[in-house]
Design a protein around this motif. Structure first.
Motif, PDB file in Angstrom:
ATOM      1  N   ILE A  13      23.001  37.310  19.913  1.00 20.74           N
ATOM      2  CA  ILE A  13      21.805  36.461  19.965  1.00 20.74           C
ATOM      3  C   ILE A  13      21.168  36.356  18.587  1.00 20.74           C
ATOM      4  CG2 ILE A  13      19.454  36.299  20.872  1.00 20.74           C
ATOM      5  CD1 ILE A  13      20.537  37.533  23.487  1.00 20.74           C
ATOM      6  N   CYS A  14      21.126  37.479  17.867  1.00 24.72           N
ATOM      7  CA  CYS A  14      20.551  37.477  16.516  1.00 24.72           C
ATOM      8  C   CYS A  14      21.324  36.540  15.591  1.00 24.72           C
ATOM      9  CB  CYS A  14      20.538  38.889  15.932  1.00 24.72           C
ATOM     10  SG  CYS A  14      19.301  39.971  16.690  1.00 24.72           S
ATOM     11  N   ILE A  15      22.648  36.567  15.702  1.00 24.13           N
ATOM     12  CA  ILE A  15      23.486  35.714  14.855  1.00 24.13           C
ATOM     13  C   ILE A  15      23.238  34.246  15.177  1.00 24.13           C
ATOM     14  CG2 ILE A  15      25.873  35.012  14.386  1.00 24.13           C
ATOM     15  CD1 ILE A  15      26.654  37.979  14.772  1.00 24.13           C
ATOM     16  N   ILE A  16      23.148  33.922  16.469  1.00 23.40           N
ATOM     17  CA  ILE A  16      22.926  32.533  16.889  1.00 23.40           C
ATOM     18  C   ILE A  16      21.614  32.006  16.327  1.00 23.40           C
ATOM     19  CG2 ILE A  16      22.398  31.059  18.867  1.00 23.40           C
ATOM     20  CD1 ILE A  16      25.350  31.641  18.556  1.00 23.40           C
ATOM     21  N   TYR A  17      20.548  32.830  16.430  1.00 23.29           N
ATOM     22  CA  TYR A  17      19.235  32.400  15.945  1.00 23.29           C
ATOM     23  C   TYR A  17      19.161  32.346  14.424  1.00 23.29           C
ATOM     24  CZ  TYR A  17      16.912  32.082  20.434  1.00 23.29           C
ATOM     25  OH  TYR A  17      16.541  31.682  21.682  1.00 23.29           O
ATOM     26  N   ALA A  18      20.056  33.047  13.756  1.00 24.97           N
ATOM     27  CA  ALA A  18      20.062  33.034  12.286  1.00 24.97           C
ATOM     28  C   ALA A  18      20.743  31.785  11.733  1.00 24.97           C
ATOM     29  CB  ALA A  18      20.782  34.278  11.743  1.00 24.97           C
ATOM     30  N   LEU A  19      21.539  31.087  12.579  1.00 21.34           N
ATOM     31  CA  LEU A  19      22.231  29.891  12.121  1.00 21.34           C
ATOM     32  C   LEU A  19      21.261  28.730  11.985  1.00 21.34           C
ATOM     33  CD1 LEU A  19      25.431  30.055  14.378  1.00 21.34           C
ATOM     34  CD2 LEU A  19      25.290  30.560  11.939  1.00 21.34           C
ATOM     35  N   PRO A  20      21.527  27.756  11.076  1.00 22.47           N
ATOM     36  CA  PRO A  20      20.660  26.586  10.933  1.00 22.47           C
ATOM     37  C   PRO A  20      20.572  25.807  12.236  1.00 22.47           C
ATOM     38  CG  PRO A  20      22.254  26.702   9.129  1.00 22.47           C
ATOM     39  CD  PRO A  20      22.649  27.738  10.135  1.00 22.47           C
ATOM     40  N   VAL A  21      19.407  25.326  12.567  1.00 21.22           N
ATOM     41  CA  VAL A  21      19.198  24.563  13.782  1.00 21.22           C
ATOM     42  C   VAL A  21      19.670  23.128  13.556  1.00 21.22           C
ATOM     43  CG1 VAL A  21      17.493  23.731  15.430  1.00 21.22           C
ATOM     44  CG2 VAL A  21      17.236  26.011  14.407  1.00 21.22           C
ATOM     45  N   SER A  22      20.539  22.646  14.441  1.00 24.38           N
ATOM     46  CA  SER A  22      21.001  21.256  14.392  1.00 24.38           C
ATOM     47  C   SER A  22      21.504  20.865  13.007  1.00 24.38           C
ATOM     48  CB  SER A  22      19.875  20.321  14.827  1.00 24.38           C
ATOM     49  OG  SER A  22      20.335  19.003  14.948  1.00 24.38           O
ATOM     50  N   ALA A  23      22.425  21.649  12.468  1.00 25.24           N
ATOM     51  CA  ALA A  23      23.019  21.314  11.170  1.00 25.24           C
ATOM     52  C   ALA A  23      23.984  20.150  11.360  1.00 25.24           C
ATOM     53  CB  ALA A  23      23.734  22.526  10.598  1.00 25.24           C
ATOM     54  N   ASP A  24      23.728  19.061  10.665  1.00 27.92           N
ATOM     55  CA  ASP A  24      24.498  17.838  10.860  1.00 27.92           C
ATOM     56  C   ASP A  24      25.262  17.453   9.594  1.00 27.92           C
ATOM     57  OD1 ASP A  24      23.303  17.581  13.402  1.00 27.92           O
ATOM     58  OD2 ASP A  24      21.606  16.507  12.531  1.00 27.92           O
ATOM     59  N   GLN A  25      26.262  16.608   9.783  1.00 27.62           N
ATOM     60  CA  GLN A  25      26.904  15.950   8.651  1.00 27.62           C
ATOM     61  C   GLN A  25      26.256  14.574   8.508  1.00 27.62           C
ATOM     62  OE1 GLN A  25      31.040  14.089   8.452  1.00 27.62           O
ATOM     63  NE2 GLN A  25      31.372  15.968   7.284  1.00 27.62           N
ATOM     64  N   ILE A  26      25.550  14.377   7.415  1.00 29.89           N
ATOM     65  CA  ILE A  26      24.845  13.130   7.157  1.00 29.89           C
ATOM     66  C   ILE A  26      25.695  12.305   6.192  1.00 29.89           C
ATOM     67  CG2 ILE A  26      22.770  12.110   6.134  1.00 29.89           C
ATOM     68  CD1 ILE A  26      21.225  14.566   7.120  1.00 29.89           C
ATOM     69  N   VAL A  27      26.232  11.203   6.678  1.00 32.28           N
ATOM     70  CA  VAL A  27      27.114  10.364   5.877  1.00 32.28           C
ATOM     71  C   VAL A  27      26.319   9.168   5.361  1.00 32.28           C
ATOM     72  CG1 VAL A  27      29.267   9.065   5.780  1.00 32.28           C
ATOM     73  CG2 VAL A  27      29.067  11.049   7.305  1.00 32.28           C
ATOM     74  N   VAL A  28      26.120   9.120   4.040  1.00 32.16           N
ATOM     75  CA  VAL A  28      25.369   8.030   3.421  1.00 32.16           C
ATOM     76  C   VAL A  28      26.342   7.104   2.698  1.00 32.16           C
ATOM     77  CG1 VAL A  28      23.263   9.391   3.219  1.00 32.16           C
ATOM     78  CG2 VAL A  28      24.872   9.380   1.326  1.00 32.16           C
ATOM     79  N   ILE A  29      26.034   5.809   2.728  1.00 35.27           N
ATOM     80  CA  ILE A  29      26.981   4.803   2.246  1.00 35.27           C
ATOM     81  C   ILE A  29      26.279   3.813   1.323  1.00 35.27           C
ATOM     82  CG2 ILE A  29      26.643   3.240   4.201  1.00 35.27           C
ATOM     83  CD1 ILE A  29      30.111   4.142   3.056  1.00 35.27           C
ATOM     84  N   ALA A  30      26.962   3.377   0.280  1.00 36.40           N
ATOM     85  CA  ALA A  30      26.388   2.413  -0.657  1.00 36.40           C
ATOM     86  C   ALA A  30      27.502   1.804  -1.487  1.00 36.40           C
ATOM     87  CB  ALA A  30      25.381   3.094  -1.575  1.00 36.40           C
ATOM     88  N   ASP A  31      27.168   0.695  -2.165  1.00 33.25           N
ATOM     89  CA  ASP A  31      28.094   0.210  -3.181  1.00 33.25           C
ATOM     90  C   ASP A  31      27.668   0.808  -4.520  1.00 33.25           C
ATOM     91  OD1 ASP A  31      25.781  -1.216  -3.572  1.00 33.25           O
ATOM     92  OD2 ASP A  31      26.729  -3.181  -3.677  1.00 33.25           O
ATOM     93  N   PRO A  32      28.554   0.864  -5.507  1.00 31.96           N
ATOM     94  CA  PRO A  32      28.196   1.472  -6.800  1.00 31.96           C
ATOM     95  C   PRO A  32      27.066   0.695  -7.473  1.00 31.96           C
ATOM     96  CG  PRO A  32      30.577   1.218  -6.585  1.00 31.96           C
ATOM     97  CD  PRO A  32      29.967   0.437  -5.475  1.00 31.96           C
ATOM     98  N   TRP A  33      25.993   1.382  -7.800  1.00 33.98           N
ATOM     99  CA  TRP A  33      24.827   0.764  -8.436  1.00 33.98           C
ATOM    100  C   TRP A  33      24.102   1.852  -9.242  1.00 33.98           C
ATOM    101  CZ3 TRP A  33      19.648  -0.844  -5.819  1.00 33.98           C
ATOM    102  CH2 TRP A  33      18.941  -1.723  -6.646  1.00 33.98           C
ATOM    103  N   CYS A  34      24.761   2.314 -10.261  1.00 36.93           N
ATOM    104  CA  CYS A  34      24.248   3.419 -11.058  1.00 36.93           C
ATOM    105  C   CYS A  34      22.998   2.978 -11.841  1.00 36.93           C
ATOM    106  CB  CYS A  34      25.336   3.872 -12.031  1.00 36.93           C
ATOM    107  SG  CYS A  34      25.334   5.617 -12.392  1.00 36.93           S
ATOM    108  N   PRO A  35      21.934   3.777 -11.884  1.00 33.92           N
ATOM    109  CA  PRO A  35      21.855   5.206 -11.566  1.00 33.92           C
ATOM    110  C   PRO A  35      21.421   5.528 -10.138  1.00 33.92           C
ATOM    111  CG  PRO A  35      19.824   4.533 -12.584  1.00 33.92           C
ATOM    112  CD  PRO A  35      20.682   3.299 -12.524  1.00 33.92           C
ATOM    113  N   PHE A  36      21.223   4.491  -9.296  1.00 36.15           N
ATOM    114  CA  PHE A  36      20.796   4.749  -7.927  1.00 36.15           C
ATOM    115  C   PHE A  36      21.923   5.401  -7.139  1.00 36.15           C
ATOM    116  CE2 PHE A  36      18.730   0.841  -9.488  1.00 36.15           C
ATOM    117  CZ  PHE A  36      17.399   1.267  -9.481  1.00 36.15           C
ATOM    118  N   THR A  37      23.075   4.750  -7.169  1.00 35.54           N
ATOM    119  CA  THR A  37      24.267   5.268  -6.491  1.00 35.54           C
ATOM    120  C   THR A  37      25.456   5.092  -7.437  1.00 35.54           C
ATOM    121  OG1 THR A  37      24.598   3.088  -5.461  1.00 35.54           O
ATOM    122  CG2 THR A  37      23.403   4.746  -4.181  1.00 35.54           C
ATOM    123  N   CYS A  38      26.053   6.179  -7.839  1.00 39.42           N
ATOM    124  CA  CYS A  38      27.142   6.141  -8.827  1.00 39.42           C
ATOM    125  C   CYS A  38      28.464   6.541  -8.164  1.00 39.42           C
ATOM    126  CB  CYS A  38      26.800   7.033 -10.014  1.00 39.42           C
ATOM    127  SG  CYS A  38      25.183   6.670 -10.782  1.00 39.42           S
TER     128      CYS A  38
END
Length: 259
Positions: A13-38
């Motif tokens: 139980i201690c190990i479970i509660y020590a893990l990050p809550v709702s850790a997600d993979q956040i996939v962000v998408i863009a076309d190249p537009w440096c310095p905003f998105t390189c």
């Protein structure tokens, strides 16, 4: 035996509660537009990407950044394939979920050689100069119409290829064009990263076609977690600005805070 089982359950139980809550993979998408998105995977993926990474990794999330043609990026993110688009204005995708705080600004600025007296004063003022633009770029409704109405004419010269901004700079310095349009953040970052000190001293701004527009990391309307992500991002930017972390990050891209 019961004591051992109880201790094992307790530690589990201690190990479970020590893990990050709702850790997600956040996939962000863009076309190249440096310095905003390189370039994805590079040491300098773009300051907006680094903002997302700084904010969301603190919550245990993983941020994955990919490049895609802009229209396709909006379409696929709208369906929920990706978590967010990066570098958009609200009119790009009004149905998306936007943070309260913007992640930058963008503006169409006209650049000329120093000592030139020309200033942008509406579309009619462009008829007096040779204008440099970049192939495939959309600037504003009025500017796009002017460019479309002058295809192949010497008054509008289109740069393309891998280094279109450098082409426009070279053409301006050689007198092949009189003015080019660029976002000041893009121009400043390019000159700073390429150490073009002489260029910075020889070229100046000559007006813009409107005030700066706020740009955002905008989240998919199909994702039920989008509102939470948007709230978290806004709070994270406030925190980064207060701590000085944002100023340090922006200086890496030769930029200043937009607020």
């Amino acid at each position: 035996m019961k004591v051992k089982c109880f201790l094992s359950l307790f530690f589990f139980i201690c190990i479970i509660y020590a893990l990050p809550v709702s850790a997600d993979q956040i996939v962000v998408i863009a076309d190249p537009w440096c310095p905003f998105t390189c370039e994805p995977g590079s040491a300098d993926p773009g300051y907006m990407i680094e903002i997302a990474q700084a904010v969301f990794t603190k919550s245990g999330h993983t941020v994955v950044y990919k490049n895609l043609e802009w229209k396709k990026a909006i379409e696929e993110t709208r369906k929920g394939k990706y978590t967010a688009i990066v570098g958009g204005i609200k009119s790009d995708a009004p149905d998306f979920i936007y943070p309260d705080k913007s992640e930058g600004t963008s503006q169409n600025v006209f650049f000329i050689k120093k000592g030139t007296s020309w200033k942008y004063n509406g579309i009619d003022s462009l008829k007096k100069v040779k204008l440099g633009v970049i192939q495939g770029y959309s600037y504003s409704e009025a500017l796009d119409k002017y460019i479309a109405d002058n295809p192949g004419k010497p008054d509008v010269q289109v740069a393309s290829g891998d280094t279109p901004l450098q082409q426009n700079i070279d053409r301006l310095m050689k007198g092949q064009i009189d003015v080019f349009i660029e976002d000041p953040s893009v121009y400043g970052n390019y000159c700073g990263s390429k150490n073009l000190i002489k260029v910075l001293g020889a070229i100046q701004a000559a007006g813009s076609d409107g005030p700066p527009e706020k740009i955002y990391i905008a989240f998919s309307p199909a994702n039920p977690k989008s509102k939470g992500y948007a709230t978290e991002l806004s709070a994270g930017i406030v925190r980064m600005r207060k701590s000085g972390e944002l100023k340090k990050l922006l200086s890496k891209y030769y930029l200043k805070d937009w607020e």
